[in-house]
Design a protein around this motif. Structure first.
Motif, mmCIF file in Angstrom:
data_model
loop_
_atom_site.group_PDB
_atom_site.id
_atom_site.type_symbol
_atom_site.label_atom_id
_atom_site.label_comp_id
_atom_site.label_asym_id
_atom_site.label_seq_id
_atom_site.Cartn_x
_atom_site.Cartn_y
_atom_site.Cartn_z
ATOM 1 N N MET A 205 4.463 5.647 -0.628
ATOM 2 C CA MET A 205 4.311 4.360 -0.642
ATOM 3 C C MET A 205 3.739 3.675 0.604
ATOM 4 O O MET A 205 4.323 4.012 1.673
ATOM 5 C CB MET A 205 5.860 3.534 -0.940
ATOM 6 C CG MET A 205 5.572 2.072 -1.281
ATOM 7 S SD MET A 205 6.995 1.038 -1.393
ATOM 8 C CE MET A 205 7.847 1.921 -2.882
ATOM 9 N N ILE A 206 2.717 2.890 0.563
ATOM 10 C CA ILE A 206 2.065 2.316 1.715
ATOM 11 C C ILE A 206 2.401 1.059 1.968
ATOM 12 O O ILE A 206 2.025 0.217 0.794
ATOM 13 C CB ILE A 206 0.369 2.529 1.336
ATOM 14 C CG1 ILE A 206 0.078 4.129 1.552
ATOM 15 C CG2 ILE A 206 -0.308 1.811 2.737
ATOM 16 C CD1 ILE A 206 0.314 4.659 2.831
ATOM 17 N N ASP A 207 2.885 0.701 2.933
ATOM 18 C CA ASP A 207 3.286 -0.868 3.405
ATOM 19 C C ASP A 207 1.887 -1.643 3.689
ATOM 20 O O ASP A 207 1.332 -1.289 4.736
ATOM 21 C CB ASP A 207 4.114 -0.858 4.564
ATOM 22 C CG ASP A 207 4.680 -2.295 4.723
ATOM 23 O OD1 ASP A 207 4.271 -3.129 4.085
ATOM 24 O OD2 ASP A 207 5.535 -2.421 5.767
ATOM 25 N N LEU A 208 1.597 -2.465 2.536
ATOM 26 C CA LEU A 208 0.409 -3.163 2.854
ATOM 27 C C LEU A 208 0.647 -4.344 3.702
ATOM 28 O O LEU A 208 -0.334 -5.221 4.010
ATOM 29 C CB LEU A 208 -0.395 -3.560 1.489
ATOM 30 C CG LEU A 208 -0.658 -2.311 0.434
ATOM 31 C CD1 LEU A 208 -1.069 -2.845 -0.875
ATOM 32 C CD2 LEU A 208 -1.704 -1.609 1.338
ATOM 33 N N LYS B 277 0.343 6.016 10.424
ATOM 34 C CA LYS B 277 1.485 6.374 10.089
ATOM 35 C C LYS B 277 2.552 5.267 9.948
ATOM 36 O O LYS B 277 3.385 5.279 9.061
ATOM 37 C CB LYS B 277 1.917 7.151 11.188
ATOM 38 C CG LYS B 277 1.192 8.779 10.902
ATOM 39 C CD LYS B 277 1.508 9.359 12.656
ATOM 40 C CE LYS B 277 2.733 10.333 12.520
ATOM 41 N NZ LYS B 277 2.898 11.284 13.343
ATOM 42 N N GLN B 278 2.389 4.186 10.536
ATOM 43 C CA GLN B 278 3.131 3.197 10.667
ATOM 44 C C GLN B 278 3.288 2.323 9.193
ATOM 45 O O GLN B 278 4.029 1.577 8.864
ATOM 46 C CB GLN B 278 2.456 1.952 11.711
ATOM 47 C CG GLN B 278 3.401 0.821 11.995
ATOM 48 C CD GLN B 278 2.504 -0.247 12.436
ATOM 49 O OE1 GLN B 278 1.261 -0.341 12.269
ATOM 50 N NE2 GLN B 278 3.104 -1.423 12.777
ATOM 51 N N ASN B 279 2.160 2.680 8.609
ATOM 52 C CA ASN B 279 1.986 2.009 7.213
ATOM 53 C C ASN B 279 2.936 2.768 5.936
ATOM 54 O O ASN B 279 3.066 2.392 5.039
ATOM 55 C CB ASN B 279 0.681 2.006 6.512
ATOM 56 C CG ASN B 279 0.036 0.979 7.646
ATOM 57 O OD1 ASN B 279 -1.047 1.556 8.495
ATOM 58 N ND2 ASN B 279 0.188 -0.178 7.513
ATOM 59 N N VAL B 280 3.288 4.228 6.513
ATOM 60 C CA VAL B 280 3.976 4.974 5.377
ATOM 61 C C VAL B 280 5.574 4.644 5.190
ATOM 62 O O VAL B 280 6.362 4.373 6.155
ATOM 63 C CB VAL B 280 4.033 6.448 5.738
ATOM 64 C CG1 VAL B 280 4.692 7.276 5.042
ATOM 65 C CG2 VAL B 280 2.801 6.982 6.066
ATOM 66 N N LYS B 281 5.680 3.876 3.951
ATOM 67 C CA LYS B 281 7.065 3.201 3.918
ATOM 68 C C LYS B 281 8.036 4.337 3.234
ATOM 69 O O LYS B 281 9.135 4.415 3.419
ATOM 70 C CB LYS B 281 7.035 2.175 2.964
ATOM 71 C CG LYS B 281 8.059 1.006 3.065
ATOM 72 C CD LYS B 281 7.847 -0.198 2.418
ATOM 73 C CE LYS B 281 9.064 -0.886 2.043
ATOM 74 N NZ LYS B 281 9.756 -1.327 3.278
ATOM 75 N N MET B 282 7.444 5.237 2.636
ATOM 76 C CA MET B 282 8.294 6.114 1.663
ATOM 77 C C MET B 282 7.325 7.418 1.478
ATOM 78 O O MET B 282 6.493 7.270 1.079
ATOM 79 C CB MET B 282 8.828 5.314 0.609
ATOM 80 C CG MET B 282 9.494 6.285 -0.379
ATOM 81 S SD MET B 282 9.363 5.929 -2.244
ATOM 82 C CE MET B 282 7.975 7.127 -2.628
#
Lengths: 432, 432
Positions: free
Chosen positions: B368-371, B392-397
C-alpha cells in the motif's frame, strides 16, 4: 522557544570537508544553537543571572542531529507539473507542456504550490532552498508564512521581468523576514539579451551581490553560445562583469577549460543537479574535476517537473555515484565531500554562512535522523550511511530557525496538508 | 487470514507493459487475491454455502494498492558490510575488505544478517528477492521464518561450493516452504572453471532449471573472458548448454552484438543493477537496447555492501534516468516500462508468475502506497509519481502471501528490530 536535545549523536564539521560525530546534548536558545557538549560544561551558556527555561526537552534516543540540507537550485512552485509530461524530448516538454501552463499561473497559485514544495523539503530534511521562479515576493511569503528559510533569485529573461523589477524584489524579499533573502540572478544566456545581461551586471555591482544563472546545462546551449559570442556562457558572463561579488552557476555540466579557470579565479560555486540532468538527458557533471580544482560545490534538486522529487538523499547518492561512473573510478568524490556540498557547500552558495553547520552561535536549522531503521544499520560509518543508503524515511524531525516544522510525519506549518493537496490538484486541473 | 481492502486505488496490468488504476475493493482469502472490483459483483467469490469471514477490513483511504516489488538480484546477508569500506577501487574493496570478512561468517551470522536485509526490503515494498549468497538453506530459513518470499540461487565458484551441494540445496530450499524456491546458478565466468560450468549446465538440464550468473558486469570481465575463450561470457555459457530452460544474467552492462542475439533467441532476462554499477564504477546498462529488442528485463539492488541500500524506488528512477542520459534521449524507457520491470519482470525472472501482478487468483504480495504525501501530489500520473518521485517513505504497508509484515513503520516478523540491529553490529564488530 528553547529546546534541549539529549542522548543525541551530533554531526559537527571537523575541518573543511570532514565530519565527526560526538555524543551528548545540543541546546537551542530562541533560533540559535547555544551549546553542544556532554552536558557538564554549560556554565558559560547563560549570562549571569539568566536562567534557561526549556519549552521542550527531546530525548534523541541515540539518533543523529545534523545540519539541515541546503537545496541549492530549484523552482519550487513547479510542483503543479510533477509527472504531468515526462518522457518527452526537452524542447517539446518545455514549449508544448511547461511554458503554456506556466503562463496561466496566478500569484495565488504560486503561493500554494510553494507550500506543497516546502512540505516536501521538510520530509527530506531540507531547511532552505535557493529558488528561481515567478513572483519572488510571493515565493518568499510562502516561506516566511510556513517558517521555511529561502533564498530567492530572479529568473529574468527576454520573455519576462526587468532589471528594475529585480531591484525592487531584492529589497522586498531581503526586508521581508529573517527567513528570506534575495541574490541577483537571471535565467540563462540562451534566453537573455546582452543588454539585459549588462543590466544584471550593473545591478549586481550596485547592490554588491553575487550573480547566479543556469550555466552550461546542455551541450547545445554551450555550442550555440559559442556560435553567438565566440565564448562559453561562463566566459561571456565573466566578460560582462557579472562576478565582481561572486556567485556561480546551476548545472555546470558542459564545462570547458577556461570555465574551470574562471570559476577558480572568481571563487564561484558550481551547483550540481544530477537527477534532473539524467532525466532530461542533459549529461553528467564533471564533479571530480571541480573537487580536484578546489572549486566550491553545492547540490540542488532542480524543479519537481524535471526531477520529479525534491529529495536531497537521492541527489547526494547521485552526485557521488555519477562522478564515480563518469571517471570510471570507484574511489573518487567520497561521502564526506558529498555531505559537505549538501550542507555547508549549499549554505556558502546561498550566503547562509550562519546556518552552514552545527556549532555554537549558528542558527538552529537542524534535522534529526532516525538511525534505528534497517537501512542505517549496522553503524559502520554514519556519514556513508547517510550519503549512500539514507532516505527521506530516516527524517524524524526538521527544525528551522529553532522551530520544529516536521516531526514523525506530521507538519507544523500552519496549514492542513489535505488543503494544500486539493489546491495543487485544482490548479493543474484548471489547465487540463 | 482473510483481508478486505476498501476505498482503494488498485494498480492492475492492462496489457503487457502498461498499467491502469481503478478504484474499489481488493479481497484476500488466505494467501490469494479473490476479488478486485467495485464491491457490487462479488457473487462468484465464494463457493456455494461458503461465507467469507474477515480477519481485517482495511480502509485504504484512497491510497494505492500495487504488486510488491521483486528485487531480482541481491546478496542480502552482506548487510554487515554496509558502509564498511566504500570509496575504494573495486579490487581492493573485494580482496582486502570483503573476502577476508566473508570468510569469517558463520551460518548463524548469515541468518541474522538476512533478517536485517528482509526488514529493509519490507520498508521499500519489496516482497521477494532473488538472492545469491553462502548457505542458501539458511538464507531461505530466514525468509520462511519472517514470512518473506525468496528465490535462492547458488554462488558456486572455484573458491567455494560444488555442483553436488547445489543439487542438495535445490531440493532443500524448494521443499522448505511455499515461500522459498531455488533456481540453478553460479557466481560468474571469471571465478569459475570450465569443468564447474559444465557441471552447472548438466545439473540445469537434469533439473530442468534456468541458469543465472553475474554476466558482463565490468569491461575487464568481458575482455578477459574473450582472451581466455575467444567468446563473451554470454557466448561461452550458451555454448556450454546453460540455457536449455532459460535463465539470464545479473548486471549485463558490457553486452556485445552476439549477446543480444543469444538473449533474444533463448528468451533470457537481463537484470539491471544501476546503483551498484554506478557506485563501483562498472558502467551503465544498455537498457534502451534491451527494451527495443524485446528482451525481458528486471531490476535488482545488488548487495548492500555495493549499493548501499536495498531500495527499489532508487533503482527504478536510476534505470529510467540512466537509460535517458546514456542515449541522450529524454523520451526513452518510460515509467510504465520501468514499473513493469520492477514487478512483473522480476516475477518472470524468478519464476514467481503467481505473484507478478494484482489479479484474481494471484498470491497476495501487495504494497500500500501512501499517496497523501507531498511527493505524490498532485496526482497527475500515479505511475510516473511512483517511478520518478516515489520513496520508501510512501510505503504504508507490505503484505506477503496474505500476511501483513510491515505497516506504519512497524514490523510484524516475529523479531524485535533492536535485537536484529544489535546482532548485526556485533557480527561486524567481531571482525574489526
Amino acid at each position: 522557544m528553547n529546546t534541549r536535545f539529549y542522548n543525541a549523536k551530533i554531526l559537527t564539521l571537523a575541518d573543511h570537508h570532514k565530519f565527526e560525530i560526538t555524543e551528548g546534548e545540543l541546546w537551542v536558545k530562541g533560533n540559535t544553537i547555544c551549546y553542544i557538549g556532554d552536558g557538564t560544561d554549560t556554565a558559560d551558556v547563560c549570562k549571569e543571572g539568566e536562567v534557561l527555561v526549556w519549552d521542550r526537552e527531546i530525548d534523541a534516543c541515540g539518533n543523529l542531529l545534523m545540519p539541515g540540507f541546503k537545496n541549492a537550485h530549484t523552482h519550487t512552485a513547479m510542483t503543479f507539473l510533477r509527472s504531468y509530461a515526462d518522457d518527452l524530448p526537452l524542447q517539446d516538454w518545455l514549449n508544448q507542456q511547461v511554458f503554456p501552463r506556466e503562463g496561466q499561473l496566478t500569484e495565488d497559485d504560486v503561493y500554494w504550490l510553494n507550500i506543497l514544495g516546502i512540505m516536501e523539503y521538510l520530509t527530506s530534511g531540507i531547511t532552505s532552498n535557493f529558488d528561481m521562479y515567478f513572483f519572488p515576493p510571493v515565493d518568499a511569503k510562502a516561506s516566511a508564512d510556513t517558517g521555511f528559510r529561502t533564498v530567492q533569485t530572479s529568473g529574468l529573461n527576454n520573455f519576462g521581468g526587468t532589471v528594475e523589477l529585480m531591484e525592487e524584489n531584492y529589497h522586498i524579499v531581503n526586508e521581508m523576514s529573517d527567513l528570506t533573502s534575495f541574490i541577483v540572478g537571471f535565467h540563462a544566456e540562451y534566453t537573455t539579451s546582452k543588454e539585459l545581461m549588462e543590466g544584471v551586471a550593473a545591478l549586481a555591482q550596485k547592490l554588491k551581490s553575487p550573480v547566479w544563472l543556469h550555466n552550461s546545462e546542455t551541450k547545445l546551449e554551450v555550442a550555440e553560445c559559442k556560435e553567438r559570442w565566440g565564448m562559453t556562457p561562463t566566459q561571456l558572463t565573466d566578460s560582462l562583469g557579472m562576478y565582481e561579488y561572486g556567485g556561480g552557476g546551476y548545472h555546470c555540466v558542459w564545462f570547458e577549460e577556461p570555465d574551470f579557470e574562471i570559476f577558480k579565479k572568481r571563487h564561484l560555486t558550481a551547483v550540481t543537479n544530477p537527477a534532473s540532468n539524467l532525466k532530461l538527458a542533459s549529461g553528467i557533471c564533471p564533479t571530480k574535476r571541480f573537487v580536484d580544482e578546489g572549486i566550491a560545490m553545492a547540490i540542488g534538486t532542480d524543479g519537481p517537473a524535471s526531477n520529479n522529487c525534491l529529495d536531497m538523499f537521492r541527489e547526494m547518492f547521485l552526485t557521488s555515484a555519477l562522478a564515480k561512473v563518469r571517471e570510471m573510478d570507484a574511489e573518487c568524490v567520497g561521502a564526506d565531500e558529498i555531505l559537505y556540498m549538501a550542507t555547508a557547500g549549499g549554505a556558502h552558495a546561498m550566503q547562509l554562512e550562519d546556518c552552514d553547520r552545527l556549532a555554537v552561535g549558528k542558527k538552529a536549522d537542524i534535522v534529526m535522523i532516525d538511525l534505528n531503521q534497517p537501512n542505517m544499520q549496522p553503524e559502520n560509518n554514519i556519514v556513508k550511511n547517510l550519503v549512500y543508503s539514507g532516505s527521506k524515511q530516516n527524517v524524524k524531525m526538521t527544525m528551522i530557525n529553532g522551530k520544529v516544522l516536521y516531526e514523525d510525519n506530521h507538519f507544523e506549518i500552519g496549514f492542513d496538508p489535505k488543503e494544500i493537496y486539493q489546491r495543487a490538484n485544482a490548479i493543474i486541473g484548471r489547465m487540463k
